[in-house]
Design a protein around this motif. Structure first.
Motif, PDB file in Angstrom:
ATOM      1  N   UNK A   5     -19.914 -84.021 -12.402  1.00  0.00           N
ATOM      2  CA  UNK A   5     -20.005 -82.571 -12.208  1.00  0.00           C
ATOM      3  C   UNK A   5     -18.654 -81.904 -12.434  1.00  0.00           C
ATOM      4  N   UNK A   6     -17.595 -82.556 -11.988  1.00  0.00           N
ATOM      5  CA  UNK A   6     -16.252 -81.987 -12.156  1.00  0.00           C
ATOM      6  C   UNK A   6     -15.847 -81.981 -13.631  1.00  0.00           C
ATOM      7  N   UNK A   7     -16.148 -83.064 -14.329  1.00  0.00           N
ATOM      8  CA  UNK A   7     -15.842 -83.109 -15.766  1.00  0.00           C
ATOM      9  C   UNK A   7     -16.565 -81.988 -16.497  1.00  0.00           C
ATOM     10  N   UNK A   8     -17.855 -81.804 -16.204  1.00  0.00           N
ATOM     11  CA  UNK A   8     -18.634 -80.742 -16.848  1.00  0.00           C
ATOM     12  C   UNK A   8     -18.077 -79.369 -16.516  1.00  0.00           C
ATOM     13  N   UNK A  33     -18.114 -77.713 -24.929  1.00  0.00           N
ATOM     14  CA  UNK A  33     -18.788 -78.848 -24.309  1.00  0.00           C
ATOM     15  C   UNK A  33     -19.246 -79.816 -25.406  1.00  0.00           C
ATOM     16  N   UNK A  34     -18.705 -81.025 -25.376  1.00  0.00           N
ATOM     17  CA  UNK A  34     -19.096 -82.084 -26.302  1.00  0.00           C
ATOM     18  C   UNK A  34     -19.614 -83.244 -25.468  1.00  0.00           C
ATOM     19  N   UNK A  35     -20.918 -83.233 -25.184  1.00  0.00           N
ATOM     20  CA  UNK A  35     -21.496 -84.232 -24.282  1.00  0.00           C
ATOM     21  C   UNK A  35     -21.385 -85.650 -24.845  1.00  0.00           C
ATOM     22  N   UNK A  36     -21.496 -85.757 -26.164  1.00  0.00           N
ATOM     23  CA  UNK A  36     -21.405 -87.085 -26.782  1.00  0.00           C
ATOM     24  C   UNK A  36     -20.024 -87.702 -26.563  1.00  0.00           C
ATOM     25  N   UNK A  86     -16.279 -91.302 -23.520  1.00  0.00           N
ATOM     26  CA  UNK A  86     -15.057 -91.501 -22.745  1.00  0.00           C
ATOM     27  C   UNK A  86     -15.347 -92.024 -21.338  1.00  0.00           C
ATOM     28  N   UNK A  87     -16.433 -91.567 -20.742  1.00  0.00           N
ATOM     29  CA  UNK A  87     -16.835 -92.089 -19.429  1.00  0.00           C
ATOM     30  C   UNK A  87     -17.063 -93.597 -19.524  1.00  0.00           C
ATOM     31  N   UNK A  88     -17.698 -94.017 -20.610  1.00  0.00           N
ATOM     32  CA  UNK A  88     -17.942 -95.442 -20.827  1.00  0.00           C
ATOM     33  C   UNK A  88     -16.634 -96.192 -21.079  1.00  0.00           C
ATOM     34  N   UNK A  92     -10.618 -87.752 -18.846  1.00  0.00           N
ATOM     35  CA  UNK A  92     -11.883 -87.589 -19.582  1.00  0.00           C
ATOM     36  C   UNK A  92     -12.147 -86.118 -19.866  1.00  0.00           C
ATOM     37  N   UNK A  93     -11.926 -85.265 -18.850  1.00  0.00           N
ATOM     38  CA  UNK A  93     -12.142 -83.827 -19.039  1.00  0.00           C
ATOM     39  C   UNK A  93     -11.215 -83.264 -20.116  1.00  0.00           C
TER      40      UNK A  93
END
Length: 293
Positions: A96-99, A108-111, A116-118, A142-143
């Motif tokens: 939620x914080x990253x978003x 916003x680049x969800x992909x 990066x989370x992975x 990541x953000x």
């Protein structure tokens, strides 16, 4: 080349303490600048001025040609920043914080975020108050790396990360560098700066003491030489530019002034060279030159 960051004669006082004295450097388009110095040298103070968090007392500082204090809101639309200690909202999850950070930035680049989370092995479903220091840093990284910025400012970004995650960070920064973006990297990990930086700025007690590429700065200190010869290697102790000569079983180790390396090698060939190794000074050598004693 376009100057993305321009700092000239920057000064800052905290009461009677002068934190910055005439700090001057630039970050060009597509350039990675390593900003190094110990705690208290003025790195974070300089970065906070660039971010418009604190006001300078003298000199000039611009990003994208805009004044960092008067036009900070416009500047922030085009930069990503990660401090050395990321503070988060405890009751929100990492995801939620990253978003939220990405939405505040405006892109916003969800992909890319998911990738990066992975890569950073972050559990985005955990509440931030349950995160370790290293995981809080991962959220900030990541953000920052998930959005498309023209300038990335990292102030001790890998603080709290294990060596594997430091490696991941360095690889992601190299991707940004290859895409032509500018980066100002403040770090205590000199090998990290040596790997990533095009230019190094060394600050000491609020003053810039060296600026240049590693190749330009290496003339300031000596190379470590190992030499074995068929003839008497001790003859090399008399050669100009040779220092701290030690001989063991006709194999010598010594430090050599870089401007004399060619002359030293020519003298060594007269003795019949069996082995010659010259290791140029590292960033750590350059750094310690200013902090020894």
């Amino acid at each position: 080349m376009t100057q993305v960051v321009k700092v000239q004669g920057l000064q800052k006082m905290f009461g009677r303490f002068q934190a910055l004295r005439d700090v001057t450097f630039t970050v060009d388009a597509g350039e990675v600048v390593g900003f190094i110095g110990p705690n208290g040298a003025g790195k974070s103070t300089t970065i906070r001025i660039l971010l418009g968090i604190i006001k300078r007392d003298g000199g000039n500082a611009t990003i994208f040609g805009r004044d960092v204090w008067k036009e900070s809101l416009e500047i922030h639309k085009r930069i990503s920043y990660v401090p050395g200690d990321v503070s988060l909202w405890g009751n929100l999850t990492g995801g939620e914080i990253i978003d939220l950070f990405m939405k505040l930035h405006g892109s916003v680049n969800k992909q890319k975020r998911d990738f990066l989370i992975s890569r950073f092995e972050l559990d985005p479903k955990k509440k931030a108050k349950a995160y370790s220091k290293g995981n809080r840093q991962k959220v900030g990284l990541i953000a920052a790396l998930s959005v498309d910025s023209d300038l990335y400012i990292f102030d001790e970004p890998t603080s709290g990360l294990d060596p594997l995650m430091e490696q991941v960070f360095q690889e992601e920064v190299e991707k940004i560098k290859e895409s032509g973006k500018s980066i100002l990297l403040s770090s205590h990990i000199l090998s990290e700066v040596e790997r990533l930086a095009d230019k190094v700025v060394i600050i000491r007690q609020g003053e810039i003491v060296e600026t240049g590429t590693l190749d330009e700065l290496r003339h300031l200190t000596r190379s470590a030489v190992t030499l074995a010869t068929e003839g008497d290697v001790t003859e090399m102790a008399k050669v100009s530019g040779v220092h701290d000569f030690i001989d063991k079983d006709n194999q010598a180790t010594f430090s050599a002034d870089n401007q004399h390396i060619n002359h030293i090698l020519m003298e060594a060939t007269k003795l019949g060279v069996k082995k010659f190794e010259a290791i140029p000074p590292t960033l750590e050598d350059l750094f310690m030159r200013h902090y020894e004693g």
